[in-house]
Scaffold this motif. Structure first.
Motif, PDB file in Angstrom:
ATOM      1  N   GLY A  13       0.866  -1.273   0.057  1.00 33.62           N
ATOM      2  CA  GLY A  13      -0.023  -0.051  -0.098  1.00 33.62           C
ATOM      3  C   GLY A  13       0.890   1.027   0.055  1.00 33.62           C
ATOM      4  N   ASN A  14       0.317   2.181  -0.579  1.00 34.90           N
ATOM      5  CA  ASN A  14       1.179   3.491  -0.537  1.00 34.90           C
ATOM      6  C   ASN A  14       1.118   4.177   0.878  1.00 34.90           C
ATOM      7  OD1 ASN A  14       1.322   4.534  -3.327  1.00 34.90           O
ATOM      8  ND2 ASN A  14      -0.907   4.502  -3.207  1.00 34.90           N
ATOM      9  N   GLY A 220      -7.639   4.741   0.459  1.00 37.09           N
ATOM     10  CA  GLY A 220      -6.147   4.562   0.879  1.00 37.09           C
ATOM     11  C   GLY A 220      -5.586   5.682   1.371  1.00 37.09           C
ATOM     12  N   GLY A 221      -4.161   5.653   1.699  1.00 39.62           N
ATOM     13  CA  GLY A 221      -3.556   6.894   1.955  1.00 39.62           C
ATOM     14  C   GLY A 221      -3.397   7.865   1.073  1.00 39.62           C
ATOM     15  N   LEU A 222      -3.095   7.521  -0.198  1.00 37.42           N
ATOM     16  CA  LEU A 222      -2.878   8.443  -0.981  1.00 37.42           C
ATOM     17  C   LEU A 222      -3.922   8.310  -2.361  1.00 37.42           C
ATOM     18  CD1 LEU A 222       1.101   8.415  -1.270  1.00 37.42           C
ATOM     19  CD2 LEU A 222      -0.280  10.001  -0.188  1.00 37.42           C
ATOM     20  N   VAL A 246      -6.295   9.824   2.581  1.00 33.22           N
ATOM     21  CA  VAL A 246      -6.636  10.433   3.556  1.00 33.22           C
ATOM     22  C   VAL A 246      -5.211  10.961   4.288  1.00 33.22           C
ATOM     23  CG1 VAL A 246      -8.686   9.261   4.663  1.00 33.22           C
ATOM     24  CG2 VAL A 246      -6.570   8.266   4.759  1.00 33.22           C
ATOM     25  N   ARG A 268       0.742  10.194  12.038  1.00 35.26           N
ATOM     26  CA  ARG A 268      -0.705  10.159  11.529  1.00 35.26           C
ATOM     27  C   ARG A 268      -1.711   9.265  12.322  1.00 35.26           C
ATOM     28  NH1 ARG A 268       0.913   9.129   5.720  1.00 35.26           N
ATOM     29  NH2 ARG A 268       2.452  11.226   5.320  1.00 35.26           N
ATOM     30  N   ARG A 269      -1.088   8.056  12.773  1.00 35.70           N
ATOM     31  CA  ARG A 269      -1.723   6.908  13.570  1.00 35.70           C
ATOM     32  C   ARG A 269      -2.195   7.568  14.731  1.00 35.70           C
ATOM     33  NH1 ARG A 269      -4.172   1.865  13.203  1.00 35.70           N
ATOM     34  NH2 ARG A 269      -5.336   2.405  14.996  1.00 35.70           N
ATOM     35  N   THR A 276     -11.028   7.874  15.919  1.00 36.44           N
ATOM     36  CA  THR A 276     -11.731   6.743  16.012  1.00 36.44           C
ATOM     37  C   THR A 276     -11.815   6.040  17.306  1.00 36.44           C
ATOM     38  OG1 THR A 276      -9.755   5.586  15.363  1.00 36.44           O
ATOM     39  CG2 THR A 276     -11.116   6.047  13.516  1.00 36.44           C
ATOM     40  N   GLY A 329     -10.575   0.044   3.001  1.00 32.03           N
ATOM     41  CA  GLY A 329      -9.326   0.770   3.145  1.00 32.03           C
ATOM     42  C   GLY A 329      -9.156   1.463   4.500  1.00 32.03           C
ATOM     43  N   MET A 333     -12.303   3.546   7.162  1.00 30.46           N
ATOM     44  CA  MET A 333     -12.673   3.519   8.638  1.00 30.46           C
ATOM     45  C   MET A 333     -12.778   5.091   9.122  1.00 30.46           C
ATOM     46  SD  MET A 333     -11.896   0.457   9.559  1.00 30.46           S
ATOM     47  CE  MET A 333     -11.970   0.554  11.406  1.00 30.46           C
ATOM     48  N   VAL A 334     -12.121   5.996   8.759  1.00 32.92           N
ATOM     49  CA  VAL A 334     -12.041   7.165   9.135  1.00 32.92           C
ATOM     50  C   VAL A 334     -13.312   8.041   8.654  1.00 32.92           C
ATOM     51  CG1 VAL A 334     -10.545   9.333   9.012  1.00 32.92           C
ATOM     52  CG2 VAL A 334      -9.312   7.093   9.116  1.00 32.92           C
ATOM     53  N   ILE A 361      -9.035  -2.844   6.363  1.00 37.70           N
ATOM     54  CA  ILE A 361      -7.381  -2.301   5.987  1.00 37.70           C
ATOM     55  C   ILE A 361      -6.837  -3.617   5.382  1.00 37.70           C
ATOM     56  CG2 ILE A 361      -5.551  -1.699   7.110  1.00 37.70           C
ATOM     57  CD1 ILE A 361      -7.185   0.108   9.040  1.00 37.70           C
TER      58      ILE A 361
HETATM   59  N1  LIG Z   1      -7.137   1.201  11.993  1.00 37.71           N
HETATM   60  C1  LIG Z   1      -7.216   2.106  11.532  1.00 37.71           C
HETATM   61  N2  LIG Z   1      -8.106   2.920  11.537  1.00 37.71           N
HETATM   62  C2  LIG Z   1      -8.417   4.096  10.886  1.00 37.71           C
HETATM   63  N3  LIG Z   1      -7.678   4.596   9.912  1.00 37.71           N
HETATM   64  C3  LIG Z   1      -6.233   3.861   9.798  1.00 37.71           C
HETATM   65  C4  LIG Z   1      -6.171   2.666  10.417  1.00 37.71           C
HETATM   66  N4  LIG Z   1      -5.018   2.224  10.016  1.00 37.71           N
HETATM   67  C5  LIG Z   1      -4.524   3.140   9.086  1.00 37.71           C
HETATM   68  N5  LIG Z   1      -5.272   4.184   8.803  1.00 37.71           N
HETATM   69  C6  LIG Z   1      -5.335   5.394   8.124  1.00 37.71           C
HETATM   70  O1  LIG Z   1      -5.757   5.112   6.798  1.00 37.71           O
HETATM   71  C7  LIG Z   1      -4.917   5.591   5.681  1.00 37.71           C
HETATM   72  C8  LIG Z   1      -4.945   4.569   4.688  1.00 37.71           C
HETATM   73  O2  LIG Z   1      -4.432   3.421   4.965  1.00 37.71           O
HETATM   74  P1  LIG Z   1      -4.635   2.057   4.147  1.00 37.71           P
HETATM   75  O3  LIG Z   1      -3.588   1.030   4.703  1.00 37.71           O
HETATM   76  O4  LIG Z   1      -5.685   1.645   3.473  1.00 37.71           O
HETATM   77  O5  LIG Z   1      -3.771   2.781   2.743  1.00 37.71           O
HETATM   78  P2  LIG Z   1      -2.702   1.941   1.717  1.00 37.71           P
HETATM   79  O6  LIG Z   1      -3.474   0.794   1.240  1.00 37.71           O
HETATM   80  O7  LIG Z   1      -1.569   1.758   2.337  1.00 37.71           O
HETATM   81  O8  LIG Z   1      -2.668   3.255   0.641  1.00 37.71           O
HETATM   82  P3  LIG Z   1      -3.045   3.136  -0.688  1.00 37.71           P
HETATM   83  O9  LIG Z   1      -4.440   2.310  -0.863  1.00 37.71           O
HETATM   84  O10 LIG Z   1      -3.008   4.605  -1.107  1.00 37.71           O
HETATM   85  O11 LIG Z   1      -2.138   2.398  -1.655  1.00 37.71           O
HETATM   86  C9  LIG Z   1      -3.765   5.692   6.406  1.00 37.71           C
HETATM   87  O12 LIG Z   1      -3.359   7.276   6.285  1.00 37.71           O
HETATM   88  C10 LIG Z   1      -3.497   5.449   7.768  1.00 37.71           C
HETATM   89  O13 LIG Z   1      -3.097   6.416   8.679  1.00 37.71           O
END
Ligand SMILES: Nc1ncnc2c1ncn2[C@@H]1O[C@H](COP(=O)(O)OP(=O)(O)OP(=O)(O)O)[C@@H](O)[C@H]1O
Ligand SMILES: [Mg+2]
Length: 395
Positions: A13-14, A220-222, A246, A268-269, A276, A329, A333-334, A361
């Motif tokens: 993931g990004n 996702g993140g980006l 996000v 960010r976490r 949450t 993703g 959640m957020v 996630i």
């Molecule tokens: N348990 C959680 N609850 C809510 N948000 C979370 C949690 N864990 C991570 N995040 C936030 O959600 C965002 C996206 O996380 P996710 O793992 O889905 O992205 P990714 O798959 O790595 O990125 P992309 O899909 O862009 O490649 C991150 O910015 C992260 O800080």
């Protein structure tokens, strides 16, 4: 001792890498951050090396013909986060063409291979572990559409990749040679669908879902990807990807809490936790006083939720026979409550979220795991019937 290949399902993931290994007996989640470094990174004290979790101190040299920058040294994950030259992927980049994706992938595999628990699985000579894997991973639909999965896969299959642990707790001085017996590269949207309709043993679940037209919006993140599933397949031409995630909003919330309340959150976490958490949501402690940051989080997240909702509306309009949209993703959640509220006040689409963060996630990693395990099972079955076939299949 026999050396066999081990299953690895890895979602690069990004924002972070999620990985499942073997019989799902081991998992890793590592921030997708790397920083170039020298061989002799200063260590604060010897305790740091002995007591720290290796995953928090990944410092490696990576040797692979697949890399543009071969033999470079990196800090990876949490250790890299603290560097001033930390590199994160930018939204426009291609996962299949960035050294960063490969460095993360190899580092993750090496961290699994080098563990004591794998001593029976892989051969080891003079601190060199020979590891072989059957890998399931994925690329964004956009890149698969452009055919980039083919080159990505053959680069991985074509050679041995080596990770050397430098100043890493516990593993300093160990090397891992990684080779792949098989690599499967799945399109991300399709994988999410598989996770919805297939269990860990390859059986179909959710039979009522399987022939419906559905959307999966992965925030996702980006990036945000919206996959359109029809006739049990992703419809490549209809899927859409957006450079919207996000991370930027979480960063903005952190910055505003800093300027307004003088409170410095580490990551960010930490922001995610504040938004949450079950108790005292949207509150922080300022000089010992419980203080609301609801105004800040509400404004920034509502703004992002509106943008995400606009994308949903656009895609739904073009795919009017859609029955349901699932949000997945970390972003889902957020933004869950915000998107639900917008939807109630606006179009009232049939949308759904996953309660469990593990499901939301880890969606991609779980899906790759199911797909690659299924492949492995079928491959072994074929081999049991005809030993010659196994050789052919493994090649
Ligand atoms: N348990 C959680 N609850 C809510 N948000 C979370 C949690 N864990 C991570 N995040 C936030 O959600 C965002 C996206 O996380 P996710 O793992 O889905 O992205 P990714 O798959 O790595 O990125 P992309 O899909 O862009 O490649 C991150 O910015 C992260 O800080
Ligand atoms: Mg993702």
């Amino acid at each position: 001792m026999m050396s066999r290949s081990r299953i690895a399902a890895i979602d690069v993931g990004n924002d972070s890498v999620k990985a499942l290994f073997g019989k799902a007996d081991y998992e890793l989640n590592i921030p997708n951050v790397i920083a170039r470094d020298r061989a002799d990174r200063p260590v604060i004290g010897i305790e740091e090396l002995n007591e720290k979790d290796p995953v928090d101190g990944i410092h490696i040299r990576v040797h692979s013909p697949a890399l543009q920058d071969n033999n470079a040294i990196y800090r990876v994950g949490n250790l890299a986060t603290k560097s001033d030259n930390a590199m994160e992927l930018d939204p426009g980049s291609s996962k299949s063409e960035e050294d960063q994706s490969l460095v993360m992938l190899f580092a993750t595999l090496a961290l699994d291979a080098v563990r004591d628990q794998n001593a029976n699985q892989f051969k080891k000579n003079n601190n060199v572990v020979d590891a072989s894997y059957i890998l399931g991973t994925g690329l964004p639909l956009r890149e698969v559409k452009e055919g980039k999965d083919v080159g990505f896969r053959s680069q991985l299959l074509g050679s041995v990749h080596q990770v050397e642990f430098l100043v890493t707790p516990k593993y300093q001085g160990q090397k891992v040679n990684i080779k792949f017996d098989e690599v499967k590269v799945y399109p991300e949207g399709f994988a999410a669908f598989i996770n919805l309709v297939m269990d860990n043993d390859g059986n179909i679940i959710n039979r009522d879902l399987i022939d419906k037209q559905i959307l999966i919006q992965d925030i996702g993140g980006l990036s945000t990807d919206i996959a359109v599933i029809r006739n049990r397949n992703v419809d490549d031409d209809r899927a859409q990807g957006f450079n919207l995630g996000v991370s930027e909003s979480l960063e903005a919330i952190r910055e505003e809490i800093r300027t307004k309340h003088g409170v410095e959150l580490d990551t960010r976490r930490d922001v995610v936790d504040i938004i949450t958490k079950k108790n005292d949501r949207n509150h922080i402690m300022v000089k010992g006083s419980r203080t609301s940051v609801h105004d800040i989080t509400d404004r920034i997240l509502l703004d992002l939720a509106k943008k995400e909702y606009r994308h949903l509306r656009n895609v739904w309009q073009k795919n009017s026979q859609t029955e349901i949209c699932y949000f997945v993703g970390g972003g889902a959640m957020v933004l869950k409550e915000y998107i639900k509220t917008l939807n109630n006040n606006l179009d009232g689409y049939n949308i759904d979220f996953f309660e469990d963060e593990k499901e939301s996630i880890w969606m991609m990693a779980n899906a790759y795991y199911k797909l690659i395990s299924d492949f492995d099972r079928k491959n072994n079955k074929a081999a049991a019937q005809d030993p010659k076939e196994k050789k052919a299949a493994v090649k």
